[in-house]
Motif scaffolding. Structure first.
Motif, PDB file in Angstrom:
ATOM      1  N   ASP A   1      42.927  40.514  40.774  1.00 54.80           N
ATOM      2  CA  ASP A   1      43.510  41.838  40.577  1.00 54.80           C
ATOM      3  C   ASP A   1      42.657  42.899  41.243  1.00 54.80           C
ATOM      4  O   ASP A   1      43.179  43.897  41.744  1.00 54.80           O
ATOM      5  CB  ASP A   1      43.652  42.125  39.080  1.00 54.80           C
ATOM      6  CG  ASP A   1      44.726  41.260  38.438  1.00 54.80           C
ATOM      7  OD1 ASP A   1      45.898  41.688  38.422  1.00 54.80           O
ATOM      8  OD2 ASP A   1      44.410  40.144  37.980  1.00 54.80           O
ATOM      9  N   TRP A   2      41.352  42.709  41.229  1.00 51.70           N
ATOM     10  CA  TRP A   2      40.442  43.591  41.961  1.00 51.70           C
ATOM     11  C   TRP A   2      39.075  42.938  42.085  1.00 51.70           C
ATOM     12  O   TRP A   2      38.764  41.961  41.404  1.00 51.70           O
ATOM     13  CB  TRP A   2      40.339  44.971  41.304  1.00 51.70           C
ATOM     14  CG  TRP A   2      39.560  45.039  40.024  1.00 51.70           C
ATOM     15  CD1 TRP A   2      38.215  45.235  39.885  1.00 51.70           C
ATOM     16  CD2 TRP A   2      40.074  44.946  38.687  1.00 51.70           C
ATOM     17  NE1 TRP A   2      37.856  45.260  38.567  1.00 51.70           N
ATOM     18  CE2 TRP A   2      38.978  45.092  37.805  1.00 51.70           C
ATOM     19  CE3 TRP A   2      41.354  44.767  38.153  1.00 51.70           C
ATOM     20  CZ2 TRP A   2      39.125  45.052  36.419  1.00 51.70           C
ATOM     21  CZ3 TRP A   2      41.495  44.725  36.771  1.00 51.70           C
ATOM     22  CH2 TRP A   2      40.399  44.864  35.930  1.00 51.70           C
ATOM     23  N   PHE A   3      38.273  43.498  42.991  1.00 54.83           N
ATOM     24  CA  PHE A   3      36.884  43.081  43.192  1.00 54.83           C
ATOM     25  C   PHE A   3      35.962  44.108  42.542  1.00 54.83           C
ATOM     26  O   PHE A   3      36.093  45.312  42.821  1.00 54.83           O
ATOM     27  CB  PHE A   3      36.532  43.016  44.682  1.00 54.83           C
ATOM     28  CG  PHE A   3      37.227  41.936  45.460  1.00 54.83           C
ATOM     29  CD1 PHE A   3      36.580  40.743  45.746  1.00 54.83           C
ATOM     30  CD2 PHE A   3      38.522  42.130  45.939  1.00 54.83           C
ATOM     31  CE1 PHE A   3      37.206  39.754  46.501  1.00 54.83           C
ATOM     32  CE2 PHE A   3      39.152  41.156  46.681  1.00 54.83           C
ATOM     33  CZ  PHE A   3      38.499  39.951  46.967  1.00 54.83           C
ATOM     34  N   ASN A   4      35.041  43.664  41.705  1.00 55.08           N
ATOM     35  CA  ASN A   4      33.968  44.525  41.222  1.00 55.08           C
ATOM     36  C   ASN A   4      32.804  44.389  42.199  1.00 55.08           C
ATOM     37  O   ASN A   4      32.064  43.408  42.185  1.00 55.08           O
ATOM     38  CB  ASN A   4      33.548  44.119  39.815  1.00 55.08           C
ATOM     39  CG  ASN A   4      34.602  44.482  38.782  1.00 55.08           C
ATOM     40  OD1 ASN A   4      35.043  45.625  38.711  1.00 55.08           O
ATOM     41  ND2 ASN A   4      35.027  43.506  37.997  1.00 55.08           N
ATOM     42  N   MET A   5      32.663  45.395  43.061  1.00 57.66           N
ATOM     43  CA  MET A   5      31.676  45.322  44.135  1.00 57.66           C
ATOM     44  C   MET A   5      30.318  45.799  43.619  1.00 57.66           C
ATOM     45  O   MET A   5      30.160  46.960  43.233  1.00 57.66           O
ATOM     46  CB  MET A   5      32.131  46.166  45.323  1.00 57.66           C
ATOM     47  CG  MET A   5      33.480  45.730  45.875  1.00 57.66           C
ATOM     48  SD  MET A   5      33.927  46.670  47.350  1.00 57.66           S
ATOM     49  CE  MET A   5      32.737  46.014  48.522  1.00 57.66           C
TER      50      MET A   5
END
Length: 374
Positions: A205-209
């Motif tokens: 769903d998303w990347f935690n960078m």
């Protein structure tokens, strides 16, 4: 690198819950951007700001014998976070598994049976605890700098592991009537050489960078540990937030899946070479970390520490000319710059480590103020 910090325990008082439930709902202005916070615990004073957070990620569940589990204390801490949903019903509470020095990922991902066990146990944990998603914090596939086992096959197996998790979460979600989110905490530069970014992007769903810890006890010089752009003094392919974003965009990740990181703590270096007020200089030893309240109280323009601003990097630093000490950190000005960058590049939002490191939520408020305005 996500750091394990001492957990600050806290209970959300029933009286506070009742009062906050009656607060002005306009405080949570709609925004297309996520504000995501890793949380090892919760400080009661932060409850007033819970409507500024889109997702809290509990840190950490454990990986034991190939299964994602929580011990009793962990389950209690998670339930403290989940109780905040009574105040902000839109709040999502996810569970992260892993962290720096936590191994077992390479072994679990190496076989189809191991991947399925990992995936099914994670889905069961979320369903049982009534959480909203899973965050995979394997630091890092194909790397063993943290002292964990790694394998040349990690790159392929990480993709297969995420596929198995996505399938198990979808199966559990169909029964529970919800979409369980899946995110991953990833670094950049050489630390994602063991990740097929293009292959895993559709699964997340998303990347935690983790665009912080660019300089630390293992790097040869000081510098901006969470700088937005390249300083004029940075050499070669030194890591920055913008360079990380460009790396992921070049791999085909949609901009709105990129959630860049901010740090609620600073890093101090000692016996630093004094050129350029200590910025990007060699040092004698790494001194340690300081959370935001400590930085404000004891260091920023105090005790000989002078604040400077790097206009190119859009980042502050402290230099003590008497002691040759150097501190790198995020503050409201650098966070405002990150907010502007997120909006200019249509990114997914901002993430921070770690919730209890700023009990007054001053830096969280800076994130929120910057992203809620057009």
């Amino acid at each position: 690198m996500l750091r394990r910090l001492k957990v600050c325990s806290g209970r959300v008082l029933a009286a506070s819950v009742m009062l906050l439930a009656l607060s002005d709902a306009s405080a949570a202005a709609a925004s297309p951007y996520r504000i995501v916070g890793y949380a090892t615990g919760w400080v009661p004073s932060q409850t007033k700001d819970v409507d500024k957070i889109d997702t809290l990620i509990f840190a950490f569940a454990q990986l034991k014998n190939g299964s994602v589990v929580l011990d009793d204390k962990g389950a209690q801490r998670l339930q403290t976070l989940l109780a905040l949903k009574k105040i902000n019903p839109k709040l999502k509470v996810d569970v992260s598994v892993g962290g720096w020095t936590v191994g077992g990922f390479s072994e679990a991902a190496s076989t189809a049976t191991g991947r399925q066990q990992f995936a099914d146990s994670a889905a069961k944990l979320l369903s049982t605890q009534h959480a909203d998603g899973l965050d995979v914090d394997w630091e890092y596939p194909g790397h063993h700098e943290s002292g964990i086992h790694s394998s040349p096959q990690d790159k392929t197996n990480f993709t297969l592991l995420l596929k198995a998790i996505r399938s198990s979460l979808d199966h559990a979600g169909a029964k529970d009537g919800k979409h369980y989110t899946l995110s991953a905490a990833l670094a950049d530069g050489p630390f994602v050489s063991g990740v097929d970014i293009a292959a895993v992007s559709p699964l997340l769903d998303w990347f935690n960078m983790m665009t912080y810890d660019f300089v630390n006890s293992a790097t040869p010089t000081t510098g901006h540990h969470t700088g937005l752009h390249a300083s004029a003094l940075i050499t070669g392919d030194g890591r920055t937030t913008d360079r990380a974003v460009q790396q992921f965009l070049a791999a085909g990740v949609p901009p709105d899946k990129l959630v860049i990181g901010a740090a609620l703590y600073g890093r101090e270096f000692a016996d630093v070479k004094p050129d350029h007020k200590g910025l990007y200089q060699t040092y004698g030893h790494y001194q340690g970390g300081h959370n935001w309240p400590e930085l404000k109280q004891d260091y920023i323009n105090k005790q000989g520490y002078v604040r400077y601003w790097d206009d190119a990097a859009q980042a502050p630093w402290l230099w003590n000319a008497q002691t040759h000490r150097f501190i790198t950190y995020d503050d409201p000005q650098s966070i405002a710059a990150k907010d502007a960058y997120i909006k200019a590049n249509h990114l997914g939002g901002i993430m921070y480590w770690e919730q209890t490191s700023d009990p007054t939520d001053e830096l969280l408020d800076a994130m929120w103020q910057g992203l809620r305005t057009k």
